[in-house]
Design a protein around this motif. Structure first.
Motif, mmCIF file in Angstrom:
data_model
loop_
_atom_site.group_PDB
_atom_site.id
_atom_site.type_symbol
_atom_site.label_atom_id
_atom_site.label_comp_id
_atom_site.label_asym_id
_atom_site.label_seq_id
_atom_site.Cartn_x
_atom_site.Cartn_y
_atom_site.Cartn_z
ATOM 1 N N VAL A 191 0.843 -1.192 0.000
ATOM 2 C CA VAL A 191 0.000 0.000 0.000
ATOM 3 C C VAL A 191 0.885 1.251 0.000
ATOM 4 N N ILE A 192 0.254 2.399 -0.096
ATOM 5 C CA ILE A 192 0.929 3.687 0.026
ATOM 6 C C ILE A 192 0.614 4.236 1.406
ATOM 7 N N ALA A 244 -1.180 -4.446 8.345
ATOM 8 C CA ALA A 244 -2.609 -4.232 8.637
ATOM 9 C C ALA A 244 -3.443 -4.530 7.388
ATOM 10 N N SER A 245 -2.941 -4.133 6.217
ATOM 11 C CA SER A 245 -3.683 -4.387 4.974
ATOM 12 C C SER A 245 -3.686 -5.877 4.645
ATOM 13 N N LEU A 246 -2.535 -6.508 4.875
ATOM 14 C CA LEU A 246 -2.437 -7.937 4.554
ATOM 15 C C LEU A 246 -3.382 -8.760 5.419
ATOM 16 N N VAL A 247 -3.475 -8.453 6.701
ATOM 17 C CA VAL A 247 -4.291 -9.308 7.581
ATOM 18 C C VAL A 247 -5.767 -8.897 7.629
ATOM 19 N N THR A 248 -6.120 -7.750 7.028
ATOM 20 C CA THR A 248 -7.544 -7.380 7.002
ATOM 21 C C THR A 248 -8.144 -7.479 5.595
ATOM 22 N N THR A 283 -7.933 -1.553 2.747
ATOM 23 C CA THR A 283 -6.917 -0.525 2.485
ATOM 24 C C THR A 283 -6.769 0.416 3.692
ATOM 25 N N PRO A 284 -5.650 1.139 3.755
ATOM 26 C CA PRO A 284 -5.424 2.035 4.904
ATOM 27 C C PRO A 284 -6.535 3.070 5.109
ATOM 28 N N GLY A 285 -7.152 3.537 4.022
ATOM 29 C CA GLY A 285 -8.240 4.504 4.174
ATOM 30 C C GLY A 285 -9.404 3.945 4.970
ATOM 31 N N ASN A 286 -9.500 2.621 5.029
ATOM 32 C CA ASN A 286 -10.575 1.993 5.807
ATOM 33 C C ASN A 286 -10.104 1.387 7.119
ATOM 34 N N ARG A 319 10.333 -0.227 -0.640
ATOM 35 C CA ARG A 319 9.764 -0.097 -1.981
ATOM 36 C C ARG A 319 8.396 -0.780 -1.945
ATOM 37 N N PRO A 320 7.486 -0.396 -2.830
ATOM 38 C CA PRO A 320 6.165 -1.052 -2.807
ATOM 39 C C PRO A 320 6.201 -2.519 -3.238
#
Ligand SMILES: [Zn+2]
Length: 534
Positions: free
Chosen positions: A45-46, A55-59, A62-65, A434-435
């Protein structure tokens, strides 16, 4: 028998270093694993940071949510002050909770954002936890008494220890680099021993372990790991450090091999990183540039960079708002790790700032100016991409996000310190995020020997849920990575869409301030040592 899955997290892993290591015979198991499984880049993510990445991987959100956008967050929507993120800031349900609600059990070792612990069935030993507090942070709490009997258990080396980690890398003397690598070899082994114990004593449907030494070594020792940076005529000491780094990866390969062997041929095994890695060779002082452009005025106590590394001292990060004169500032970088620029809007986080009606215009002018910013030596652009908060953080938590998030040509993180120059070369190459991370999988029904197009990090959770034979919650933003499966086996077991996730319950009690402050100090020290805080 139920379906089983294993998730091996490799913090900061990139094929840019893993491929040469496999080629040189340092990671023979991983090579064999990929010959009988699939691989792809895993786009983070960015910004591509450890907390938002995991957090994104286990949910699968995206970070906005889910709301984790940095190592830090504003203390409240109307505050300029920041604190470190923890499990309370993850506003979406994790895979551990999703599968627990459906009657499955998980073992979760060394993942961040696990404290304070949340209810789940199975076993969790958190990562990023100070060793003193680890006994009360395991879930269930009795778990600590069991793991402390595991042979070789040493809580100070397993968890976070300020003195130990500090001692290993203070300064840059030869012995300290060696200690640092040895410490991480021992730490990975300890986590593995706990994993082995739990896989034998209390096998779970999903077993997840995070090995974080790749990130730690690459931050400091990139120039010894990346074949493009390794000196052509190394000194004896340089050769020794390189060999020790290779030894770390060789031993990690052995631990992955043993984990996969214990899981057995019926289990689906996934390896994934939270972000990739690459070299950083320069420092971009974002606030110094904003000052020159008339957006930012320094406060009397602003910290000038004297370190040559663009780093902010221990504990200073949470005081970074006091570096700025708010009555005369309209745009500022608050944390170095986020690469974010905030625009001061009157009434949003205090009285001062631009009128809300001016917001769109000011933001668009600032973006144009950032895109026009060039390196005086080469004429090349410094800022390669700018994302507005609507682009990077669209979701229910967008009000906590920076207004602009920059990608800089160096691929690294900005410095927010005061400086008389805007751009400075680093004294030596360091590793930075890096992403482009890694995804690898092997197991029943998974294709063999395939290299696939990139996946998104938010696809991992739905893919895991599907592999466990469960319906995929309807509100996950990621999708099941259907392309990793043999078409026939995928058709035989199509995706089932299930009920939406449940919003995590708020924590009932307030936190214990003294213990939390100690924990925060330790995390900040670790961030500083790793060069995140720079
Ligand atoms: Zn990471």
């Amino acid at each position: 028998m139920t379906d089983r899955a294993v998730l091996i997290g490799l913090d900061g892993a990139t094929f840019a270093t893993l491929d040469p290591l496999m080629g040189e015979g340092v990671m023979p198991f991983l090579k064999e694993f990929l010959a009988s499984g699939v691989r792809s880049e895993l786009l983070s993510v960015i910004p591509p940071l450890t907390p938002p990445g995991w957090a994104s991987l286990v949910t699968g959100r995206t970070p906005g949510n889910h709301g984790v956008m940095d190592f830090f967050r504003f203390e409240s929507p109307d505050s300029r002050y920041i604190r470190l993120v923890d499990s309370r800031d993850v506003k979406c349900e994790t895979i551990w909770s999703i599968i627990s609600r459906q009657g499955l059990k998980a073992t979760v070792l060394n993942f961040p954002l696990m404290t304070p612990p949340r209810p789940m069935s199975g076993n969790a030993v958190p990562g990023w936890a100070p060793w003193k507090h680890l006994p009360r942070l395991c879930s269930p709490q009795e778990l600590y008494d069991k793991i402390k009997a595991v042979p070789g258990f040493n809580v100070q080396e397993l968890a976070m220890d300020l003195q130990l980690e500090g001692k290993a890398i203070e300064g840059s003397s030869k012995e300290e680099y060696e200690d640092w690598i040895h410490l991480h070899i021992r730490r990975e082994k300890q986590w593995f021993e706990i994993l082995r114990y739990l896989m034998q004593e209390d096998p779970c449907d999903l077993t997840a372990i995070l090995f974080d030494g790749i990130d730690k070594l690459q931050h400091l020792l990139w120039r010894f790991i990346d074949p493009d940076c390794v000196p052509t005529h190394p000194s004896g000491w340089e050769r020794r450090i390189r060999d020790l780094c290779l030894d770390y990866f060789r031993q990690l390969d052995g631990l992955i091999a043993e984990t996969v062997a214990m899981a057995g041929p019926e289990a689906s095994v996934f390896l994934a990183s939270d972000h990739g890695f690459g070299p950083s060779t320069e420092i971009f002082y974002i606030n110094a540039w904003l000052h020159r452009q008339g957006y930012l005025e320094w406060a009397a106590g602003a910290i000038e960079d004297t370190s040559d590394a663009g780093r902010l001292g221990l504990g200073m990060i949470s005081r970074s708002p006091s570096m700025v004169d708010w009555s005369r500032t309209t745009a500022y970088g608050l944390t170095p790790s986020s690469n974010g620029v905030h625009i001061a809007v009157a009434g949003r986080r205090g009285q001062h700032g631009i009128d809300l009606k001016e917001y769109e215009r000011v933001r668009s002018v600032l973006m144009d100016q950032l895109y026009q910013l060039t390196d005086p030596a080469t004429g090349g652009r410094l800022v390669t991409q700018i994302r507005t908060r609507e682009e990077a953080f669209l979701g229910t938590r967008m009000d906590m996000a920076p207004d602009l998030t920059l990608s800089i040509r160096d691929g690294g993180f900005v410095s927010i310190l005061k400086s008389d120059v805007v751009l400075k070369p680093r004294p030596e190459v360091v590793g930075t995020h890096r992403p482009e991370g890694v995804f690898m999988a092997r197991g029943p029904g998974i294709r063999q020997g395939r290299s696939l197009p990139a996946l998104s990090i938010i696809d991992v959770a739905p893919t895991l849920v599907h592999s466990l034979g469960l319906p995929v919650p309807s509100d996950l933003e990621g999708r099941v990575a259907a392309q990793i499966f043999e078409p026939a086996s995928f058709q035989a077991r199509p995706i089932r869409v299930g009920e939406p996730t449940q919003v995590p319950e708020p924590f009932p009690q307030r936190r214990d301030r003294k213990e939390d402050k100690e924990g925060e100090a330790q995390v900040l020290e670790r961030l500083k040592q790793l060069g995140y805080v720079e």
